[in-house]
Design a protein around this motif. Structure first.
Motif, PDB file in Angstrom:
ATOM      1  N   THR A 180       0.832  -1.191   0.000  1.00  0.00           N
ATOM      2  CA  THR A 180       0.000   0.000   0.000  1.00  0.00           C
ATOM      3  C   THR A 180       0.869   1.243   0.000  1.00  0.00           C
ATOM      4  OG1 THR A 180      -1.749  -1.153   1.163  1.00  0.00           O
ATOM      5  CG2 THR A 180      -1.798   1.244   1.240  1.00  0.00           C
ATOM      6  N   ALA A 181       1.991   1.163   0.748  1.00  0.00           N
ATOM      7  CA  ALA A 181       2.879   2.310   0.861  1.00  0.00           C
ATOM      8  C   ALA A 181       3.939   2.351  -0.226  1.00  0.00           C
ATOM      9  CB  ALA A 181       3.568   2.299   2.228  1.00  0.00           C
ATOM     10  N   ALA A 182       3.898   1.420  -1.155  1.00  0.00           N
ATOM     11  CA  ALA A 182       4.932   1.355  -2.186  1.00  0.00           C
ATOM     12  C   ALA A 182       4.926   2.614  -3.037  1.00  0.00           C
ATOM     13  CB  ALA A 182       4.701   0.127  -3.081  1.00  0.00           C
ATOM     14  N   PRO A 183       6.089   3.022  -3.507  1.00  0.00           N
ATOM     15  CA  PRO A 183       6.190   4.288  -4.230  1.00  0.00           C
ATOM     16  C   PRO A 183       5.550   4.234  -5.599  1.00  0.00           C
ATOM     17  CG  PRO A 183       8.243   3.076  -4.348  1.00  0.00           C
ATOM     18  CD  PRO A 183       7.358   2.326  -3.404  1.00  0.00           C
ATOM     19  N   ARG A 184       5.194   5.386  -6.107  1.00  0.00           N
ATOM     20  CA  ARG A 184       4.757   5.503  -7.489  1.00  0.00           C
ATOM     21  C   ARG A 184       6.000   5.560  -8.346  1.00  0.00           C
ATOM     22  NH1 ARG A 184      -0.439   9.657  -7.584  1.00  0.00           N
ATOM     23  NH2 ARG A 184      -1.762   8.453  -6.180  1.00  0.00           N
ATOM     24  N   ILE A 185       6.272   4.458  -8.997  1.00  0.00           N
ATOM     25  CA  ILE A 185       7.531   4.303  -9.707  1.00  0.00           C
ATOM     26  C   ILE A 185       7.705   5.369 -10.784  1.00  0.00           C
ATOM     27  CG2 ILE A 185       8.820   2.748 -11.218  1.00  0.00           C
ATOM     28  CD1 ILE A 185       8.864   1.886  -8.344  1.00  0.00           C
ATOM     29  N   THR A 186       6.613   5.792 -11.400  1.00  0.00           N
ATOM     30  CA  THR A 186       6.716   6.741 -12.507  1.00  0.00           C
ATOM     31  C   THR A 186       7.241   8.104 -12.067  1.00  0.00           C
ATOM     32  OG1 THR A 186       4.377   7.295 -12.201  1.00  0.00           O
ATOM     33  CG2 THR A 186       4.912   5.631 -13.857  1.00  0.00           C
ATOM     34  N   ARG A 187       7.277   8.370 -10.760  1.00  0.00           N
ATOM     35  CA  ARG A 187       7.796   9.644 -10.270  1.00  0.00           C
ATOM     36  C   ARG A 187       9.295   9.594 -10.005  1.00  0.00           C
ATOM     37  NH1 ARG A 187       3.235  11.453  -5.760  1.00  0.00           N
ATOM     38  NH2 ARG A 187       1.472  11.626  -7.215  1.00  0.00           N
ATOM     39  N   SER A 188       9.888   8.437 -10.175  1.00  0.00           N
ATOM     40  CA  SER A 188      11.299   8.270  -9.837  1.00  0.00           C
ATOM     41  C   SER A 188      12.186   8.406 -11.075  1.00  0.00           C
ATOM     42  CB  SER A 188      11.515   6.892  -9.197  1.00  0.00           C
ATOM     43  OG  SER A 188      12.888   6.583  -9.109  1.00  0.00           O
ATOM     44  N   ARG A 189      13.140   9.346 -11.016  1.00  0.00           N
ATOM     45  CA  ARG A 189      14.087   9.491 -12.120  1.00  0.00           C
ATOM     46  C   ARG A 189      14.997   8.265 -12.232  1.00  0.00           C
ATOM     47  NH1 ARG A 189      16.101  15.805 -11.382  1.00  0.00           N
ATOM     48  NH2 ARG A 189      14.044  16.776 -11.706  1.00  0.00           N
ATOM     49  N   THR A 190      15.328   7.685 -11.093  1.00  0.00           N
ATOM     50  CA  THR A 190      16.164   6.489 -11.119  1.00  0.00           C
ATOM     51  C   THR A 190      15.449   5.335 -11.819  1.00  0.00           C
ATOM     52  OG1 THR A 190      17.349   7.112  -9.103  1.00  0.00           O
ATOM     53  CG2 THR A 190      17.311   4.769  -9.668  1.00  0.00           C
ATOM     54  N   ALA A 191      14.135   5.184 -11.565  1.00  0.00           N
ATOM     55  CA  ALA A 191      13.376   4.124 -12.222  1.00  0.00           C
ATOM     56  C   ALA A 191      13.364   4.325 -13.731  1.00  0.00           C
ATOM     57  CB  ALA A 191      11.949   4.088 -11.676  1.00  0.00           C
ATOM     58  N   TRP A 192      13.182   5.564 -14.172  1.00  0.00           N
ATOM     59  CA  TRP A 192      13.186   5.835 -15.613  1.00  0.00           C
ATOM     60  C   TRP A 192      14.570   5.596 -16.219  1.00  0.00           C
ATOM     61  CZ3 TRP A 192       9.267   6.020 -18.744  1.00  0.00           C
ATOM     62  CH2 TRP A 192       7.996   6.380 -18.253  1.00  0.00           C
ATOM     63  N   ALA A 193      15.617   6.025 -15.492  1.00  0.00           N
ATOM     64  CA  ALA A 193      16.973   5.788 -15.990  1.00  0.00           C
ATOM     65  C   ALA A 193      17.259   4.303 -16.074  1.00  0.00           C
ATOM     66  CB  ALA A 193      17.987   6.477 -15.070  1.00  0.00           C
ATOM     67  N   LEU A 194      16.813   3.547 -15.069  1.00  0.00           N
ATOM     68  CA  LEU A 194      17.025   2.104 -15.076  1.00  0.00           C
ATOM     69  C   LEU A 194      16.238   1.441 -16.197  1.00  0.00           C
ATOM     70  CD1 LEU A 194      18.495  -0.157 -13.685  1.00  0.00           C
ATOM     71  CD2 LEU A 194      16.683  -0.259 -11.974  1.00  0.00           C
ATOM     72  N   GLY A 195      14.997   1.914 -16.439  1.00  0.00           N
ATOM     73  CA  GLY A 195      14.203   1.381 -17.536  1.00  0.00           C
ATOM     74  C   GLY A 195      14.864   1.635 -18.887  1.00  0.00           C
ATOM     75  N   CYS A 196      15.394   2.851 -19.074  1.00  0.00           N
ATOM     76  CA  CYS A 196      16.063   3.171 -20.337  1.00  0.00           C
ATOM     77  C   CYS A 196      17.350   2.366 -20.501  1.00  0.00           C
ATOM     78  CB  CYS A 196      16.368   4.670 -20.402  1.00  0.00           C
ATOM     79  SG  CYS A 196      14.900   5.712 -20.548  1.00  0.00           S
ATOM     80  N   TYR A 197      18.086   2.208 -19.400  1.00  0.00           N
ATOM     81  CA  TYR A 197      19.311   1.397 -19.464  1.00  0.00           C
ATOM     82  C   TYR A 197      18.982  -0.045 -19.814  1.00  0.00           C
ATOM     83  CZ  TYR A 197      23.689  -0.823 -18.034  1.00  0.00           C
ATOM     84  OH  TYR A 197      24.852  -1.547 -18.020  1.00  0.00           O
TER      85      TYR A 197
END
Length: 437
Positions: free
Chosen positions: A243-260
């Motif tokens: 329930t408390a898990a972050p909204r991944i789409t707000r994370s720059r690290t998540a986007w950088a990791l997705g692109c990598y």
């Protein structure tokens, strides 16, 4: 009802976050006070998970690399043009993106072990049906079924490691990454000679891999209901954490990791789908071209074990990202200038570069503090990544068909290494998605 907390800062969390203490002990791990029988059962569970991880990883790439080794024969027999063959090499990342995003929801409902078990069964069924396809559509459909199983298993491998081995993320990620590289390379090297030994029919050469996939189903069957054995407190804690898990789409690290992840996947699937053909067009015999692909893939066996362990000991994984990227640039440069003369060297360099995959998996496990966060980050990074990688193999096929050679496609492959190093350096910074969400 009291308001929900509006921050994910651990210091600001309400007292209910003390409940997850029950989750610090992974399923199957022994704790103080366990009876000898329970301790033996727990050790058996961890051993079974380890065997299951290795067998699953061995089957996550043969569906792709076995086809790459016989792509010319399959294309000719099914009357595929270069563009259609490019579509065929783009099917893996497409399936990984579409079906991988469903993995977190399936894991919450059925448990990650049950989903991986179903994934292994789908791989087996797809590989068994594919040789009997009467045309391109049937071949693609059977391939898609196998790739669907690979997709959900891809996403859940880091989750299984985090769940059962939270204190050994680097070593266990290295173990299954090593097994994955081994399965990839063996399929690439053995498919052509095995096909010749079995009469030269590509259908038999591809169908043999279904037998190995059948073995991978077995260890997961006893683990299917493992989720149901978790104590009520642990299940409650998991619900609170998710329930408390972050909204991944707000994370720059998540986007950088997705692109990598996407850029390394682009290079990997172009390599697996087209590298044997590049060498064959340069005058290298078909069997040797398959072995060269195997050399590229087998480099991941030792390095996939070393790199994750090294990465977990570093706060910033950027230097590893750059080193692997430079190896890729050197390999593509050599492939452009002298594809046949230096074939073994270029295969080795590209094999080192392809170890960006286990590095990306390791960073997924390191960029979130919670198991629920790893589930979401793994699904997000891999789904975004595979979406990014879809055009690459198709574009290579189109460029090859219309330019009449491999010069332009290889320039494209080498050029993609630059943004890969940039986003990988950003993804390797010492932070978690919870910090940014």
């Amino acid at each position: 009802m009291p308001d929900e907390p509006k921050t994910l800062d651990p210091a600001a969390r309400p007292a209910t976050t003390t409940v997850p203490a029950a989750t610090t002990t992974p399923p199957g791990a022994a704790v103080a006070g366990d009876s000898p029988a329970r301790a033996r059962a727990q050790r058996w569970t961890l051993g079974l998970v380890t065997v299951g991880l290795v067998l699953a990883a061995l089957n996550l790439r043969p569906a792709i690399t076995s086809l790459g080794a016989l792509l010319e024969e399959v294309s000719a027999d099914l009357h595929m043009s270069g563009t259609v063959a490019g579509v065929l090499t783009s099917v893996p990342p497409l399936c990984f993106a579409i079906f991988g995003i469903t993995a977190p929801r399936l894991a919450r409902r059925f448990g990650p072990a049950a989903v991986v078990c179903a994934g292994m069964a789908a791989i087996f069924t797809g590989l068994l049906l594919r040789p009997f396809a009467g045309g391109t559509v049937g071949f693609l459909a059977a391939s898609a079924l196998a790739l669907m199983g690979i997709a959900v298993s891809n996403v859940l491998m880091p989750v299984i490691v985090k769940r059962y081995f939270p204190d050994r993320i680097g070593s266990m990620t290295g173990l299954y990454s090593m097994a994955l590289a081994l399965g990839t390379s063996v399929a690439a090297a053995a498919t052509v000679p095995m096909t010749a030994a079995l009469g030269g029919d590509w259908r038999i050469g591809l169908g043999v891999w279904a037998a190995i996939a059948a073995l991978a189903v077995l260890p997961w069957i006893p683990l299917v209901r493992d989720r149901d054995r978790a104590p009520r407190e642990a299940r409650t804690a998991t619900a609170v954490t998710e329930t408390a898990a972050p909204r991944i789409t707000r994370s720059r690290t998540a986007w950088a990791l997705g692109c990598y992840f996407g850029l390394q996947a682009t290079g990997a699937y172009i390599t697996m789908g087209w590298m044997p053909q590049i060498f064959r067009d340069a005058g290298v015999p078909a069997s040797t071209a398959g072995v060269l692909l195997a050399v590229t893939m087998v480099m991941g066996v030792p390095l996939a074990f070393v790199i994750p362990r090294l990465a977990t000991r570093m706060k910033n994984q950027g230097p590893i990202v750059v080193a692997l990227g430079l190896c890729g640039l050197a390999g593509y440069t050599g492939l452009f200038l002298a594809p046949a003369a230096g074939a073994w060297v270029w295969a080795l360099l590209l094999g080192v570069s392809n170890c960006s995959f286990p590095l990306a998996l390791t960073m997924i496990g390191m960029r979130s503090r919670t198991g629920a966060g790893v589930v979401r980050l793994s699904a997000f990074a891999q789904s975004v990544g595979y979406l990014i990688s879809i055009p690459g193999p198709l574009l290579v096929g189109v460029l090859y068909q219309h330019s009449g050679g491999w010069g332009l496609p290889i320039v494209l492959m080498g050029g993609l290494m630059v943004p890969q190093m940039i986003v990988g350096t950003l993804a390797g910074r010492d932070r978690t998605v919870e910090d940014e969400s």
